[in-house]
Design a protein around this motif. Structure first.
Motif, PDB file in Angstrom:
ATOM      1  N   LYS A 283       0.805  -1.212   0.000  1.00  0.00           N
ATOM      2  CA  LYS A 283       0.000   0.000   0.000  1.00  0.00           C
ATOM      3  C   LYS A 283       0.846   1.274   0.000  1.00  0.00           C
ATOM      4  O   LYS A 283       1.946   1.302   0.539  1.00  0.00           O
ATOM      5  N   ARG A 284       0.282   2.321  -0.634  1.00  0.00           N
ATOM      6  CA  ARG A 284       0.921   3.653  -0.684  1.00  0.00           C
ATOM      7  C   ARG A 284       2.251   3.619  -1.427  1.00  0.00           C
ATOM      8  O   ARG A 284       3.171   4.388  -1.135  1.00  0.00           O
TER       9      ARG A 284
ATOM     10  N   ASP B 142      -5.588  -6.576   2.733  1.00  0.00           N
ATOM     11  CA  ASP B 142      -4.837  -5.768   1.776  1.00  0.00           C
ATOM     12  C   ASP B 142      -3.886  -6.639   0.962  1.00  0.00           C
ATOM     13  O   ASP B 142      -3.366  -7.636   1.422  1.00  0.00           O
TER      14      ASP B 142
END
Length: 258
Positions: A202-203, A251
């Motif tokens: 993520k990110r 995720d």
């Protein structure tokens, strides 16, 4: 000394855990009761299965593992006692056994101990306790139930291979906020075959090397390693990886082999 472990969602604020332990000690006063955890999220069999799967084998053979997750009476759910790799497990047939075991159990019985009506809402302190104490006392599995050949099946989410990629997901976040994925060390090594890699999550965060331990990077820096569960973890040395990196259950993570 006989050992009974507890893996439950009973918490530690109410009377339930005390009632469970007291019921065990009434039947088997000298038993050693060990809490694996009583802090599983309510009814979360996936979380309980991960914890128990990665901890039961540290105990001696013949240990009895009592599983108190989603055990309230239901006409459609059986209560089982299972022998697997020289350990015994007592729990509801709600899919948790299939999530814990990589192979077929050695022996399974459907528990036929009659319910005491005063415990109708809490079979954990009655049927489950009597079954667990029976086994911890060294008595045969077949005396508490009838043999069954199959258990309720649920599937763990598995990582996917696409060309030079492994696509995995977050399956557990521990008390230190380390993020644990469904990518095992054995699976990773079989695909890596000595190649370099980049781990994406993520990110747009990346990690490109495995660490042996958490202190291998400076405090506050992120890392990845294979922890005690042999699953790939994303962590921050002395930091909150889940919160700081924005990673939550489910995720996606991607490993790109170079």
């Amino acid at each position: 000394m006989a050992i009974i472990t507890l893996t439950t969602d009973l918490g530690d604020k109410d009377i339930y855990q005390a009632a469970l332990k007291g019921s065990i000690l009434k039947l088997l006063p000298n038993v050693n009761i060990v809490d694996i955890t009583n802090s599983v999220s309510a009814f979360n069999i996936q979380q309980a299965a991960f914890i128990l799967k990665n901890s039961y084998h540290y105990f001696p053979d013949a240990t009895v593992h009592l599983i108190g997750i989603d055990t309230v009476f239901s006409a459609s759910t059986r209560y089982l006692a299972v022998k697997y790799k020289n350990h015994y497990f007592v729990g509801a047939d709600n899919g948790i056994f299939s999530l814990m075991f990589n192979d077929e159990p050695d022996e399974i019985v459907e528990i036929n101990i009659l319910q005491d009506l005063k415990f109708l809402h809490f079979p954990l302190a009655d049927i489950f306790v009597r079954a667990a104490c029976h086994l911890a006392d060294g008595r045969p599995l077949k005396e508490i139930g009838l043999p069954v050949s199959a258990i309720e099946k649920k599937m763990n989410l598995q990582p996917v291979i696409e060309k030079n990629l492994i696509k995995g997901s977050v399956i557990y976040i521990d008390s230190f906020q380390n993020v644990i994925t469904n990518i095992t060390k054995e699976f990773f090594n079989s695909i890596q075959q000595g190649r370099r890699f980049i781990l994406y999550f993520k990110r747009n965060e990346t990690i490109d090397r495995l660490s042996w331990h958490y202190n291998e990077v400076p405090e506050g820096e992120k890392l990845c390693l294979f922890g005690i569960s042999d699953h790939l973890e994303i962590a921050i040395n002395k930091g909150n990886a889940s919160g700081l990196l924005g990673l939550t259950l489910g995720d996606k993570v991607v490993i790109d082999f170079q």
